[in-house]
Scaffold this active site. Structure first.
Site, short mmCIF file in Angstrom:
data_model
loop_
_atom_site.label_atom_id
_atom_site.label_comp_id
_atom_site.label_asym_id
_atom_site.label_seq_id
_atom_site.Cartn_x
_atom_site.Cartn_y
_atom_site.Cartn_z
N TYR A 145 36.12 45.44 31.23
CA TYR A 145 36.38 44.13 31.84
C TYR A 145 35.31 43.99 32.86
CZ TYR A 145 37.81 39.71 33.62
OH TYR A 145 37.86 38.32 33.77
N ASP A 238 29.66 48.71 37.10
CA ASP A 238 30.57 47.76 37.81
C ASP A 238 31.69 48.18 38.37
OD1 ASP A 238 32.26 45.76 38.15
OD2 ASP A 238 32.53 44.90 36.07
N LYS A 266 36.75 42.73 45.04
CA LYS A 266 38.07 43.38 45.53
C LYS A 266 38.17 43.85 46.94
CE LYS A 266 39.78 43.33 40.74
NZ LYS A 266 39.10 43.39 39.44
C1 LIG Z 1 38.42 42.28 38.52
C2 LIG Z 1 37.23 42.87 38.01
C3 LIG Z 1 36.22 41.93 37.71
C4 LIG Z 1 36.34 40.27 37.97
O1 LIG Z 1 36.25 40.11 39.26
P1 LIG Z 1 36.52 38.57 39.75
O2 LIG Z 1 36.67 38.63 40.90
O3 LIG Z 1 38.18 38.38 39.00
O4 LIG Z 1 36.02 37.52 38.81
C5 LIG Z 1 34.89 42.43 37.05
N1 LIG Z 1 34.66 43.75 36.79
C6 LIG Z 1 35.81 44.52 37.16
C7 LIG Z 1 35.69 45.93 36.83
C8 LIG Z 1 36.98 44.20 37.52
O5 LIG Z 1 37.83 44.97 37.86
#
Ligand SMILES: *Cc1c(COP(=O)(O)O)cnc(C)c1O
Length: 426
Positions: A145, A238, A266
């Site tokens: 994701y 990511d 995060k």
């Molecule tokens: C949480 C997450 C996102 C998206 O971040 P948002 O701040 O919710 O848009 C993208 N990539 C990874 C791996 C994530 O865990």
């Protein structure tokens, strides 16, 4: 108790004015068939609900929290920043300090730009990859994701490594036409995805966390680095979830692989809303106003979020032993839950990298989405309910990770026993 002041009452009001009653779909607790708990406040490892319950929290704001809820080291700085003003739209010294901290902790990040969400970070990184190479194609992995920007809302087509199809109405087929989907931990599918010769970049969660925790197998990340080099495409890690979590320097430090671009979110803002993308200087200098790649944000580098991020990252720098502590806590939890799975029969496995852990009920190993998809959702719902009734709130989906925080320390062994019993009851 006044019925309208309960979680059920609030949820009813919420559904009237918000889709699913929530601001992010998983919070509706649909996949565990429950009414979501409404939280009043939280401290350390515990959340207080409007129903008067105290729950041990393992959602940990989906990994954004690594110390604990409402930690004074962060909150004091955040409040002080808010008192100086909530947003200026001109530069602040805090933005420089946070950028310097990130650059010092993640060597591959030489230059970075702050944004408001992980979604923005990944969309911006892809824009650079396309601008730098002049090619349209991107490769992503099934089960990974990267936020909700159009090019990532792709499900694997009839065969992997083929062009994907939109995963959501409202995403034009043309928008995902250049997105190729490969299988995690399977370099052959990645090679195929490179086949068309038009790939700008490959984006990957170096430790997959959004299909439950799936570690990269030995050689997988090295293989990705290799293939990207051979095809002159950019490797984008990511690390929105793994950054500052699986190691201070993220998964790239833990596994010793250097990506071209990295996305963060995060933990980078210590539980406040902010994210970032960065990487090789020559690539990042392409971003406006140094270069022609446009990307902007009214609230980007927000002083409140930046203050929280600095406080959090400084704490991590000053307490490097925290990662050993989290590893140790994770190891004990993993051992206890693995034993409970064995005792219960019915199959399943615990997969963990550092302080990220998933109990997969059903499959004996999960290497990719194909394996994860085979898990027993009904059994998960029973496990979930047993844990919740015993005072533990887990991420409300079988395809998520539990996240350990420093403040879980005093409760982790008791929680492990409770979860082990919940596995037995499921
Ligand atoms: C949480 C997450 C996102 C998206 O971040 P948002 O701040 O919710 O848009 C993208 N990539 C990874 C791996 C994530 O865990």
């Amino acid at each position: 108790m006044n019925e309208s002041a309960t979680s059920a009452g609030w949820y009813q009001r919420a559904t009237a004015v918000m889709p699913g009653g929530v601001n992010s779909p998983v919070r509706a607790f649909k996949s565990v068939g429950r009414t979501p708990p409404f939280v009043v406040s939280a401290a350390g490892a515990h959340m207080e609900t409007v129903d008067g319950e105290t729950l041990v929290d393992f959602i940990s704001s989906w990994g954004a929290l690594i110390l604990g809820h409402a930690r004074p080291e962060i909150i004091d700085e955040l409040v002080a920043a808010a008192r100086r003003g909530t947003s200026f739209g001109v530069p602040t010294s805090g933005e420089v300090e946070l950028a310097e901290l990130v650059v010092s902790l993640i060597p591959s990040v030489e230059v970075l730009r702050m944004v408001n969400s992980g979604t923005e970070a990944t969309a911006s990184a892809i824009r650079i990859a396309r601008a730098a190479t002049g090619r349209p194609g991107i490769i992503k992995f099934e089960g990974c994701y990267h936020g909700h920007a159009d090019p990532f809302l792709v499900k694997a087509g009839s065969g992997l490594a083929t062009f994907g199809e939109p995963d959501s109405p409202g995403v034009p087929a043309a928008t995902v036409a250049d997105t190729r989907v490969a299988r995690f931990n399977d370099l052959e599918t990645v090679e195929k995805a490179f086949g068309a010769g038009d790939v700008a970049g490959l984006i990957v969660e170096p430790v997959a966390g959004n299909m439950g925790v799936v570690p990269p197998e030995p050689g997988f990340l090295e293989g990705l680095r290799d293939l990207c080099d051979r095809h002159e495409a950019l490797l984008i890690f990511d690390e929105v979830m793994t950054g500052f979590r699986v190691a201070l320097g993220g998964a790239q430090e833990r596994y010793g692989i250097t990506p071209d671009l990295t996305t963060l979110g995060k933990i980078v803002a210590g539980g406040a809303p902010a994210a970032a993308y960065g990487g090789r200087e020559d690539l990042m200098r392409m971003v406006a106003p140094d270069g022609p790649v446009y990307q902007a944000g009214t609230l980007a580098g927000n002083p409140i979020a930046v203050a929280a991020g600095i406080a959090c990252l400084r704490y991590l720098v000053e307490h490097p032993e925290l990662y050993d502590t989290l590893e140790d806590m994770g190891g004990r939890l993993e051992a206890r839950l693995t034993a409970a799975l064995e005792a219960a029969g019915g199959g399943g496995c615990v997969q963990r990298v550092g302080s990220m852990l998933t109990v997969f009920l059903g499959p004996d190993v999960v290497r990719s989405w194909e394996d994860a998809a085979k898990l027993d959702r009904e059994r998960f719902s029973r496990y979930y309910a047993a844990a919740f009734d015993a005072g533990i709130v887990l991420p409300p989906s079988p395809f998520e990770a539990m996240f350990l925080m420093e403040d879980h320390g005093p409760v982790i062994d008791e929680a492990a026993e409770t979860l082990a019993a919940a596995i037995g009851a499921a």
